[in-house]
Every structure is written in structure tokens, then in C-alpha cells.
Design an enzyme around this catalytic site. Structure first.
Site, PDB file in Angstrom:
ATOM      1  N   CYS A 192       0.822  -1.211   0.000  1.00 19.19           N
ATOM      2  CA  CYS A 192       0.000   0.000   0.000  1.00 19.19           C
ATOM      3  C   CYS A 192       0.856   1.260   0.000  1.00 19.19           C
ATOM      4  CB  CYS A 192      -0.926   0.010   1.216  1.00 19.19           C
ATOM      5  SG  CYS A 192      -2.303  -1.147   1.075  1.00 19.19           S
ATOM      6  N   PHE A 193       2.082   1.140   0.506  1.00 20.87           N
ATOM      7  CA  PHE A 193       2.972   2.298   0.573  1.00 20.87           C
ATOM      8  C   PHE A 193       4.166   2.146  -0.359  1.00 20.87           C
ATOM      9  CE2 PHE A 193       0.981   1.841   4.813  1.00 20.87           C
ATOM     10  CZ  PHE A 193       0.217   3.004   4.786  1.00 20.87           C
TER      11      PHE A 193
END
Length: 214
Positions: free
Chosen positions: A179-180
Site C-alpha cells: 500500500c505504501f
């Protein structure tokens, strides 16, 4: 049911805003709605919708409206599949540039001059484009970059990031936070040992067994 409840997950998703992580509610009152075996489908649907549209809703709406002014929706759906349209927009045939990848990479708890980081880039440069894409998928969740490439990730405040993990035992396999767009890189005694670790990851990732944490 007990295993899902034990994870203590709620209908929220952490997002980086102005450099800080903030929990965004996926549904109304999501911060107080715990994920259970009975609402997993609802949770995954809400999470996917958030990932696609959060922070880009206005841009996507404007793009779709403008696009269909020139190409009617009925025409697109009758000619292309969803996968084909995605490949066109993602410029999937463009080889990944290691130089660009390096240029727009952020570093956490390390620097580009650290020996382990140099080993990583040397290993990446030795891979074929298809294997680089497998590694990209491991780190970001997708084999393909949106228009704008790695610069676009940086401009969207979610650059590809290498986070050096000093507290993990040597020999631990690298993991990621997709997600990052973050690679969690543990310590290694040598480039050879690091390369062997990435070979395991590439093999398992290709087989559908990932080591990433959403």
C-alpha cells in the site's frame, strides 16, 4: 471466525497525508466497525474501492467524461476488454528503467550510498525486464506502472521506498508494504546471500505466494 476477529482490523485504511499516517474510514463509522468473517466481502469491496478512487475521484471523473466525449462508452466496450484497456493506459510494453527507478526512490533508515542498497540495485540491474516486473509486483502490488512511471508515484506522495530494517535477524527474507510501495530490506552478510533471498521471492511471487503485507 475467531482468527479474523483476533486480527483486530476495522473498516479503515491508513494513508499518508502531509507526511503523517491517517486512518481513513472506508464506510460510515468504519473506525468502530470491526472486520469479521461475516463482513469480509464488504470489507474487501470497500478497501478496493478506496484504493482505486481515494484522492483521485475528481481526476478520474474528469478523465472519463473527457474520454467519452471523443470515444463513446459503447464503442470501447464492444472493442476492448477491461484488461486490454488497462494495458493500454499502463503502457505495459515499455521496459522498466532502473535509472528512473533509482532516481525517484526514497530511503528510510538508510541512504543510496549504503552497501546493501548498492547490492540491491546491482541485483535489479541483472534481472530481465519480466523479472523486474515480478519484483515490482512484490513491492507495489502491480507489474505495471501508471502513466508517469516512478515519477508519478513520487508526485502522488507515495514513492517507491526502501526501508532498511536493522533489528531483523540477518538472513530474514525481505518483505513489503504494497500500500505504501515500500520494500523492507533486512541486513545481509553479502550480495550473494541477498541475491539468493530475492531469487526465493521472485520464484514464490511468480507462483502466487507473496511475502508482502498490504
Amino acid at each position: 471466525a475467531d482468527e479474523v476477529a483476533a486480527l483486530d482490523i476495522y473498516f479503515t485504511q491508513a494513508e499518508r497525508i502531509n507526511g503523517s499516517l491517517v486512518d481513513i474510514e472506508l464506510v460510515p463509522n468504519g473506525a468502530s466497525k470491526q472486520v469479521s468473517v461475516f463482513n469480509l466481502d464488504e470489507y474487501f469491496h470497500a478497501l478496493c474501492y478506496h484504493k482505486i478512487f481515494w484522492s483521485r475521484h475528481d481526476v478520474l471523473d474528469a478523465f472519463i467524461t473527457s474520454f467519452h466525449r471523443f470515444v463513446p462508452k459503447q464503442l470501447v466496450s464492444s472493442i476492448f476488454t477491461v484488461t486490454e484497456v488497462s494495458q493500454i493506459l499502463n503502457a505495459s510494453d515499455t521496459p522498466l528503467s532502473v535509472d528512473e527507478w533509482k532516481q525517484y526512490t526514497a530511503y528510510s533508515n538508510c541512504s543510496s550510498e549504503q552497501v546493501e542498497i548498492k547490492w540491491f540495485w546491482e541485483i535489479l540491474e541483472s534481472l530481465s525486464d519480466s523479472r523486474r516486473r515480478i519484483l515490482l509486483s512484490f513491492c507495489t502490488g502491480s507489474k505495471y506502472l501508471a502513466a508517469g512511471g516512478f515519477k508519478r508515484l513520487a508526485d502522488d506522495n507515495s514513492p517507491f521506498t526502501i526501508q532498511y530494517q536493522t533489528k531483523l535477524p540477518q538472513g530474514t527474507l525481505p518483505t513489503t508494504r504494497t500500500c505504501f510501495n515500500t520494500l523492507l530490506l533486512p541486513r545481509f552478510d553479502s550480495k550473494k546471500v541477498m541475491q539468493e533471498a530475492f531469487e526465493i521471492i521472485l520464484r514464490e511471487q511468480q507462483a502466487g505466494v507473496g511475502f508482502a503485507f498490504v
